[in-house]
Design an enzyme around this catalytic site. Structure first.
Site, short mmCIF file in Angstrom:
data_model
loop_
_atom_site.label_atom_id
_atom_site.label_comp_id
_atom_site.label_asym_id
_atom_site.label_seq_id
_atom_site.Cartn_x
_atom_site.Cartn_y
_atom_site.Cartn_z
CG ASP A 132 -1.97 -1.08 1.19
OD1 ASP A 132 -1.96 -1.88 0.24
OD2 ASP A 132 -2.81 -1.12 2.11
CG ASP A 160 -13.08 -2.63 -1.08
OD1 ASP A 160 -12.40 -3.66 -1.15
OD2 ASP A 160 -12.86 -1.62 -1.77
#
Length: 237
Positions: free
Chosen positions: A8, A129
């Site tokens: 990330d 998500d």
């Protein structure tokens, strides 16, 4: 089952957020490409990159870091985070990215998703998500009124072949994945499901393999030493 180490990127650095919260940020490495090289050396087959600044609507500042990762390793890369135009998809593929992950835009603009699938086929992944069963958007800041299972079925009809399924409540918590919801998603669609969120140990990975999950994204557990890629080679995972 493919293990996807997660990188990330925020401000050009390799970081992890807990449950996607910007205020719960931990920086692990200055150099994302060095991390990618480490995971490759330890046996990774594929790397999962998320542009957190893109996910939060901040634009292009991590493209240089993404390009550096692509150049630093020989294994394929998939990238997500704030990809909301055909031009951005093309830009990433031109850099050498293998697969592009769409999130918010896939939910809010069906015509865009159809165009992306028509143009790029299975190089497009959709990220679902979920927060309490509903699809979260805008870097997980907002929750939509769309149920995750319903959304999955609708994009399968459009031609999506592969999804990343994340249970936000589990992400970064090191408490194990939501096996029940992952199984429910697998049972509901024929798409390949890549599970994400909550991996805490090798036993979690073994459980997902026994469910015939095709891929798992592992982030914090790798960075905190709870899972070791090299050790997995001899474990039939």
């Amino acid at each position: 089952m493919i293990i996807y180490p997660a990188i990330d990127i925020q401000g050009g650095q390799c970081v992890r957020l807990t449950q996607g919260k910007k205020e719960e940020r931990k920086m692990y490495f200055d150099s994302p490409q060095a991390v990618a090289q480490r995971w490759q050396a330890e046996g990774a087959e594929f790397i999962h990159v998320v542009d957190l600044d893109g996910a939060f609507g901040k634009g292009e500042e991590n493209m240089e870091a993404i390009e550096a990762i692509v150049k630093a390793v020989e294994i394929p890369i998939q990238v997500g985070g704030g990809i909301r135009s055909i031009e951005k998809i093309q830009q990433l593929l031109d850099l050498g990215v293998t697969r592009v992950i769409l999130g918010t835009k896939a939910l809010t603009d069906e015509a865009f998703l159809r165009e992306a699938i028509e143009k790029y086929g299975d190089r497009i992944i959709v990220s679902i998500d979920a927060k309490e069963g509903y699809v979260a958007t805008e870097g997980w800041v907002k929750t939509s009124s769309r149920r995750a299972l319903d959304f999955a079925k609708s994009i399968e009809e459009i031609g999506v072949k592969r999804i990343v399924y994340t249970d936000i409540a589990k992400d970064g918590m090191l408490q194990g994945p939501n096996f029940d919801e992952i199984q429910r998603m697998k049972d509901s669609v024929g798409m390949e499901v890549i599970a994400s969120g909550g991996i805490s140990c090798e036993t979690d990975l073994q459980g997902l393999k026994e469910m015939d999950v095709k891929g798992v994204i592992v982030g914090k557990a790798l960075y905190e030493g709870k899972v070791q890629l090299g050790k997995l080679r001899g474990m039939d995972i």
